[in-house]
Write a protein that holds these residues in place. Structure first.
Motif, short mmCIF file in Angstrom:
data_model
loop_
_atom_site.label_atom_id
_atom_site.label_comp_id
_atom_site.label_asym_id
_atom_site.label_seq_id
_atom_site.Cartn_x
_atom_site.Cartn_y
_atom_site.Cartn_z
N MET A 251 0.82 -1.21 0.00
CA MET A 251 0.00 0.00 0.00
C MET A 251 0.85 1.27 0.00
O MET A 251 0.56 2.23 -0.70
CB MET A 251 -0.92 0.00 1.22
CG MET A 251 -1.73 1.26 1.40
SD MET A 251 -2.36 1.41 3.09
CE MET A 251 -0.83 1.65 4.00
N THR A 254 2.34 2.08 -3.46
CA THR A 254 1.43 2.16 -4.60
C THR A 254 1.21 3.59 -5.09
O THR A 254 1.26 3.85 -6.30
CB THR A 254 0.09 1.48 -4.28
OG1 THR A 254 0.32 0.09 -4.02
CG2 THR A 254 -0.89 1.61 -5.43
N ILE A 272 -6.25 4.20 -3.55
CA ILE A 272 -6.15 3.96 -2.11
C ILE A 272 -7.54 3.96 -1.48
O ILE A 272 -7.81 3.20 -0.54
CB ILE A 272 -5.25 5.03 -1.46
CG1 ILE A 272 -3.82 4.88 -1.96
CG2 ILE A 272 -5.29 4.90 0.06
CD1 ILE A 272 -3.18 3.55 -1.65
N HIS A 275 -8.93 0.62 -2.01
CA HIS A 275 -8.21 -0.29 -1.11
C HIS A 275 -8.76 -0.22 0.32
O HIS A 275 -9.05 -1.25 0.94
CB HIS A 275 -6.72 0.06 -1.13
CG HIS A 275 -5.94 -0.54 -0.01
ND1 HIS A 275 -5.72 -1.90 0.10
CD2 HIS A 275 -5.32 0.04 1.06
CE1 HIS A 275 -5.00 -2.14 1.19
NE2 HIS A 275 -4.75 -0.98 1.78
N SER A 309 -3.40 -10.80 -4.92
CA SER A 309 -3.18 -9.36 -4.98
C SER A 309 -1.76 -9.04 -5.44
O SER A 309 -1.54 -8.19 -6.31
CB SER A 309 -3.43 -8.73 -3.61
OG SER A 309 -3.01 -7.39 -3.58
N ALA A 313 -0.81 -7.09 -8.88
CA ALA A 313 -0.10 -5.81 -8.81
C ALA A 313 1.24 -5.87 -9.56
O ALA A 313 1.64 -4.90 -10.21
CB ALA A 313 0.14 -5.43 -7.35
N LEU A 328 -5.29 -3.75 -5.42
CA LEU A 328 -5.36 -3.10 -4.11
C LEU A 328 -6.65 -3.44 -3.38
O LEU A 328 -6.67 -3.47 -2.14
CB LEU A 328 -5.20 -1.59 -4.26
CG LEU A 328 -3.76 -1.04 -4.13
CD1 LEU A 328 -3.28 -1.12 -2.70
CD2 LEU A 328 -2.79 -1.79 -5.05
#
Length: 430
Positions: A251, A254, A272, A275, A309, A313, A328
């Motif tokens: 996180m 990102t 975000i 997320h 995930s 990503a 995310l």
């Protein structure tokens, strides 16, 4: 619930721009993970303090103090940016971490008075209340920053102004309205053991889910260290530690990854926001899975989701945000499953007389794991790239959580008698 909504805004706002602010002030991408490391280290100390205060005085004073410290830290970040002082930024980010720790500690309050069969869902309600603020915070990054710069504050400080207001309001709400105190009320309940019954009490639930309950007559303040740190507690703690490390690492970097490929702050805030929504909005599903299938099964599923995930990503095209947004979202769901699994395991295995202190100790380890993930993420991205970070995190999660779930299985059978001494679960061959 109001306090959790407010604290969600404070928590998510800093996540969105913390790394960007540090990158600008320090002039180095390799140190962009430092803010996450600092406020997670601060959350480690706060978790210890909040746990001790809650153990001695109850949840209300512990949580109120934690949110108040988070508000002061957020204000300090704004001052540090205005003075262009990296040293002050480091100190205040450390204090800002108190809000993060308190937001997580609040989930334990949801389990204090919950029925054993519904602890996962009770905890999920507390997490769900964070969703509104958690989603709004990142998506208000551009608007709050415009307001902040309009009154002469440096850019990227607007979200921290929002965090200060949100955490401060959460502290006031809890201090005034969290009555009666859930932990103190749980302690006042009779401590006699609950024998298995046709309705499915603690022992029946423990047999089905692969977890144990404190059991035993009377208070447990005299329990040995080995009794408190039972296999279900250790497995639950490991699940939360690894889940937090992987989630924070991916996180944190990102937004930096998104902006380095030509996207703006608003795009980073959107990703975000999704997320954070998955972290909290999907918590009722995670809670249901924990209550239905048990903490070990939920931990296994968390590892699988986090691996998916990381793979997505790592393989996401840099010119499109769709795949990264889905990755995310899966990261948030995996975190939710891991957190609910570990939290419920602790709630089932710990007695109210020792619960808050042990939970605080576990959250210290969780915070240190997050700090390591935040600091290490910047170094790994600078040296090996974002895809390597994402893939490594996914592999670490699935291997470790499968192992943690397996270690909690041998203690799955309930005691043959409610008067059987602690530590004797099942027959002599165990």
């Amino acid at each position: 619930m109001t306090a959790q909504i407010l604290s969600g805004a404070g928590l998510a706002a800093g996540i969105t721009v913390g790394a960007l602010l540090a990158e600008r002030m320090l002039g180095s991408t390799s140190l962009a993970g430092l803010p996450a490391a600092l406020f997670t280290l601060g959350s480690a100390l706060a978790a210890l303090v909040v746990g001790r205060i809650s153990q001695a005085r109850g949840r209300r004073p512990g949580l109120s103090l934690g949110y108040g410290a988070g508000a002061l830290g957020a204000l300090g970040v704004v001052v540090a940016a205005a003075l262009d002082s990296p040293v002050l930024l480091f100190v205040t980010l450390f204090v800002y971490g108190a809000g993060t720790a308190t937001n997580l500690q609040a989930r334990y309050a949801g389990a204090d008075l919950a029925h054993p069969d519904r602890r996962g869902r009770a905890i999920s309600i507390v997490l769900l209340a964070t969703t509104a603020g958690g989603v709004a915070g990142p998506n208000l990054a551009t608007a709050t920053d415009a307001v902040a710069t309009g009154v002469g504050l440096p850019s990227l400080t607007g979200p921290f102004v929002l965090a200060a207001l949100a955490y401060g309001a959460a502290a006031v709400v809890l201090a005034a309205l969290l009555r009666p105190d859930p932990l103190l009320t749980a302690r006042a309940r009779p401590t006699a053991p609950t024998p298995p019954g046709p309705a499915g009490g603690d022992a029946t639930e423990a047999a089905r889910t692969g977890e144990t309950s404190p059991g035993g007559p009377g208070p447990t303040t005299g329990r040995s260290r080995s009794s408190v740190w039972s296999p279900p507690v250790l497995a639950g703690a490991t699940t939360m530690i690894v889940t937090q490390l992987v989630m924070v690492a991916i996180m944190t970097m990102t937004p930096v990854h998104i902006i380095s490929h030509g996207h703006g702050v608003a795009a980073a805030g959107l990703v975000i926001g999704v997320h954070v929504a998955a972290m909290y909005l999907l918590s009722p599903l995670s809670g249901w899975i924990v209550d239905r299938w048990g903490s070990p099964a939920a931990a296994v599923l968390a590892g699988i989701v986090l691996l998916a995930s990381g793979l997505l990503a790592a393989l996401a095209p840099t010119d499109s945000l769709v795949a990264l947004t889905v990755a995310l979202a899966l990261l948030g769901l995996g975190w939710s499953l891991g957190l609910l699994s570990g939290t419920t395991a602790l709630a089932r295995a710990l007695d109210p007389d020792t619960r808050a202190r042990t939970q605080g100790n576990v959250d210290v380890a969780v915070a240190f794991a997050g700090a390591g993930g935040g600091l290490g993420s910047g170094l790994m991205v600078a040296s090996a790239g974002y895809p390597t970070l994402a893939l490594t995190g996914g592999l670490l999660a699935v291997i470790t959580l499968l192992t943690a779930a397996a270690t909690s299985r041998p203690r799955s059978r309930p005691a043959t008698s409610p008067l059987q001494p602690p530590g004797r679960v099942g027959g002599p061959g165990e």
